[in-house]
Design a protein around this motif. Structure first.
Motif, PDB file in Angstrom:
ATOM      1  N   TRP A  60       0.631  -1.355  -0.217  1.00 37.42           N
ATOM      2  CA  TRP A  60       0.358   0.379   0.077  1.00 37.42           C
ATOM      3  C   TRP A  60       0.589   1.220   0.169  1.00 37.42           C
ATOM      4  O   TRP A  60       0.665   2.452  -0.495  1.00 37.42           O
ATOM      5  N   SER A  64       0.199   4.059  -2.845  1.00 40.16           N
ATOM      6  CA  SER A  64       0.166   5.010  -2.434  1.00 40.16           C
ATOM      7  C   SER A  64       0.823   6.203  -2.976  1.00 40.16           C
ATOM      8  O   SER A  64       0.429   7.396  -3.954  1.00 40.16           O
ATOM      9  N   VAL A  74      -5.353  12.863  -3.699  1.00 37.44           N
ATOM     10  CA  VAL A  74      -5.831  12.066  -3.540  1.00 37.44           C
ATOM     11  C   VAL A  74      -5.917  11.641  -2.192  1.00 37.44           C
ATOM     12  O   VAL A  74      -4.765  12.242  -1.094  1.00 37.44           O
ATOM     13  N   HIS A  75      -6.509  11.355  -1.164  1.00 34.99           N
ATOM     14  CA  HIS A  75      -6.332  11.322  -0.139  1.00 34.99           C
ATOM     15  C   HIS A  75      -6.107   9.493   0.368  1.00 34.99           C
ATOM     16  O   HIS A  75      -6.003   8.322  -0.220  1.00 34.99           O
ATOM     17  N   THR A  77      -5.870   7.057   2.984  1.00 39.03           N
ATOM     18  CA  THR A  77      -6.572   6.236   3.705  1.00 39.03           C
ATOM     19  C   THR A  77      -6.907   5.435   3.526  1.00 39.03           C
ATOM     20  O   THR A  77      -7.800   4.928   2.510  1.00 39.03           O
ATOM     21  N   LYS A  78      -6.629   4.300   4.204  1.00 35.06           N
ATOM     22  CA  LYS A  78      -7.023   2.807   3.217  1.00 35.06           C
ATOM     23  C   LYS A  78      -8.622   2.444   3.515  1.00 35.06           C
ATOM     24  O   LYS A  78      -9.050   2.041   2.205  1.00 35.06           O
ATOM     25  N   GLU A  79      -9.341   3.044   4.828  1.00 35.50           N
ATOM     26  CA  GLU A  79     -10.450   2.551   5.135  1.00 35.50           C
ATOM     27  C   GLU A  79     -11.498   3.456   3.591  1.00 35.50           C
ATOM     28  O   GLU A  79     -11.449   4.299   2.847  1.00 35.50           O
ATOM     29  N   ASP A  80     -12.529   2.367   3.357  1.00 31.79           N
ATOM     30  CA  ASP A  80     -13.423   2.715   2.493  1.00 31.79           C
ATOM     31  C   ASP A  80     -12.833   3.387   0.647  1.00 31.79           C
ATOM     32  O   ASP A  80     -13.150   4.482  -0.070  1.00 31.79           O
ATOM     33  N   ASN A  81     -11.423   2.889   0.319  1.00 31.12           N
ATOM     34  CA  ASN A  81     -10.880   3.259  -0.297  1.00 31.12           C
ATOM     35  C   ASN A  81     -10.728   2.310  -1.807  1.00 31.12           C
ATOM     36  O   ASN A  81     -10.557   1.299  -1.655  1.00 31.12           O
ATOM     37  N   ASN A  83      -9.073   1.762  -3.915  1.00 30.23           N
ATOM     38  CA  ASN A  83      -8.142   1.908  -4.492  1.00 30.23           C
ATOM     39  C   ASN A  83      -6.776   0.870  -3.486  1.00 30.23           C
ATOM     40  O   ASN A  83      -6.768  -0.184  -3.243  1.00 30.23           O
ATOM     41  N   ASP A 110     -13.217  -5.167   5.474  1.00 32.14           N
ATOM     42  CA  ASP A 110     -13.231  -3.578   5.311  1.00 32.14           C
ATOM     43  C   ASP A 110     -13.870  -3.623   6.107  1.00 32.14           C
ATOM     44  O   ASP A 110     -14.617  -4.509   7.351  1.00 32.14           O
TER      45      ASP A 110
END
Ligand SMILES: Nc1ncnc2c1ncn2[C@@H]1O[C@H](COP(=O)(O)OP(=O)(O)O)[C@@H](O)[C@H]1O
Ligand SMILES: [Mg+2]
Length: 494
Positions: A60, A64, A74-75, A77-81, A83, A110
């Motif tokens: 990751w 990223s 781009v943000h 954070t892994k949450e609800d991402n 990517n 998730d």
């Protein structure tokens, strides 16, 4: 091997106790093995989960950075991402053939518990509610679950672990290891125990039978010999097994008992023979006298003389029979002692007075060194008989001109009575036998007696809990010492 035999009991108990011990041993072993295997699985799951989390994070970070170079907005954070979801799926696909994953299932969910990717063909479903609840709070969660793999249910040990990003839950990694392996090992362990333990018990039982048989063989031989022992063959003895154990000591003890019985029987038999022998002579004399008298017609005077002579002989016979009866009663312990307080000093004086006549006739000095009163509890008649018997012997076996002296000494708990003479004496070889029945040193002297006087005296002394001993007098003659307790014991065993 009969059921009530000692062999059966020993072997049965042995097997029962062994079975119980092995059962406990097997159960503990199985349980411990199960716990250890579970612990090992948990450790593996924990380290795998950590490894996977790090591996995904490394992917990751690289990803990223690449994205960030292209687009600064781009943000990350892994949450609800989206990517991250793509990356996670790719990671799983790449890892499917990793040897590390052969026995491990990885599933990624998730932050809401929705499935993202799975390394095996396990139907994708939302994370179990209770697990999700625990994991959301940031705790690892272990559980055994059934999962459908290739449409077959199989049991898995699962570890579900939350991956945090800052203080927020980013995603969830679940690793699972099939329990079938542990189950297989446990099944084979169970099988081994189920076969081996009973086999051990059976083998031990068989060897037990053999050992017990070996140990108890001498007992069988002993029983066989004992069966043959009768009053007539008391000379028979058991073979001593030489095992240096209780069985050998049993055989020895038994032999000692037989020896004692043998001695008692021999004495008894000898006694019977002696009695018959002793009665034969006076009976023969009686018969002879009667025959001679009846040979022709006699005068009244002659008849009277014959009758007197016969009466004398009958008296002698009655005397023997009376003495024998007394001895038999003492032997059978049916003689009841009429024990009463009495003054022994006075009793001896009486007896001396009676015997004085005989002593004077034989020109023997009979003297009593009279002491003070000696109070004892005893049977007066029996004691009197004892003293008379000893005085009679002393006078009988002391030649004219001799001396018989009586001495009374009171001790703490006993009283000792000495009757000493200056007579013919008794040789040391005869001393141990003089109290035997019918034992007479000079058998030729018919008038001397039947050899029962001392036996009776001894029986009387023993019945009172006392004893009687003889020793040589200095310079010549014999001393008889009677020792009596002042108070007879409760039960007098003799
Ligand atoms: N005072 C004694 N002096 C020598 N010998 C004795 C004396 N008392 C007993 N004996 C011996 O012991 C034997 C046994 O004595 P006892 O039992 O009284 O039998 P008995 O007097 O009928 O012969 C006697 O025959 C005698 O040989
Ligand atoms: Mg005598």
């Amino acid at each position: 091997m009969p059921f009530h035999s000692i062999r059966f009991k020993i072997v049965l108990w042995h097997m029962l106790i062994l079975s119980l011990a092995l059962f406990i041993f097997g159960t503990v072993l199985y349980h411990n093995f199960y716990l250890k295997a579970s612990d090992d699985t948990d450790d593996i799951l924990r380290s795998r989960a950590k490894g996977f989390e790090q591996s995904i994070n490394t992917y990751w970070e690289a990803e990223s950075m690449a994205i960030a170079q292209g687009n600064r907005r781009v943000h990350f954070t892994k949450e609800d991402n989206i990517n991250f979801i793509r990356l996670a799926r790719r990671w799983v696909e790449e890892k499917i053939n990793d040897p590390d994953l052969i026995n491990i299932v990885v599933r990624i969910f998730d932050a809401h518990g929705n499935p993202i990717a799975s390394s095996r063909n396990i139907p994708i479903a939302h994370l179990n509610e209770s697990i999700f609840h625990n994991v959301k709070k940031g705790a690892d969660h272990f559980e055994n679950v059934f999962l459908m793999e290739d449409e077959k249910p199989s049991s898995f040990r699962t570890l579900t672990t939350p991956v945090m990003e800052g203080r927020r839950l980013a995603y969830i990694v679940q690793v699972a290891s099939p329990l079938s392996q542990i189950h297989t090992v446990l099944r084979s362990l169970r099988l081994s125990l189920l076969v081996l333990l009973p086999l051990t018990v059976i083998l031990t039982g068989l060897s037990g039978v053999f050992l017990v048989q070996l140990t108890l063989k001498p007992v069988d031989q002993m029983i066989e010999t004992i069966h043959q022992i009768r009053a007539e063959n008391l000379k028979l003895r058991l073979k001593i097994p030489g095992t240096r154990d209780e069985i050998e000591s049993l055989a020895r003890t038994f032999n000692e008992m037989i020896a004692r019985l043998d001695e008692a029987f021999t004495t008894q038999r000898q006694f019977m023979e002696d009695i018959s022998h002793e009665l034969k002579t006076p009976l023969a004399v009686l018969k002879g006298e009667l025959e001679v008298t009846l040979k022709k017609i006699r005068s009244t005077q002659e008849y009277e003389t014959a009758m007197h002579s016969i009466l004398e002989e009958v008296d002698r016979l009655a005397g023997i029979v009376g003495n024998l009866l007394t001895l038999a009663r003492f032997d059978a312990k049916t003689t009841e002692l009429d024990a009463q307080p009495l003054d022994l000093n006075a009793l001896i004086k009486d007896a001396i007075e009676v015997m004085q006549v005989l002593a004077i006739q034989k020109d023997i000095t009979l003297q009593f060194n009279s002491a003070h009163t000696v109070d004892i509890t005893a049977d007066k008649n029996h004691l009197r008989r004892l003293i008379l018997n000893l005085l009679d012997n002393a006078i009988k076996y002391t030649p004219p001109g001799g001396k018989v002296s009586v001495d009374l000494r009171q001790q703490k708990e006993t009283v000792d009575l000495d009757i000493a003479d200056t007579g013919v004496g008794i040789l040391p070889k005869d001393l141990p036998h003089i109290f035997d029945r019918f034992y007479r040193i000079d058998k030729s002297r018919r008038s001397a007696g039947f050899g029962l006087g001392l036996s009776i005296a001894q029986s009387i002394a023993l019945a009172h809990g006392g004893k009687i001993e003889a020793r040589a007098n200095d310079p010549q003659g014999t001393v008889f010492t009677v020792s009596l307790p002042l108070k007879p014991k409760q039960v007098i065993e003799f």
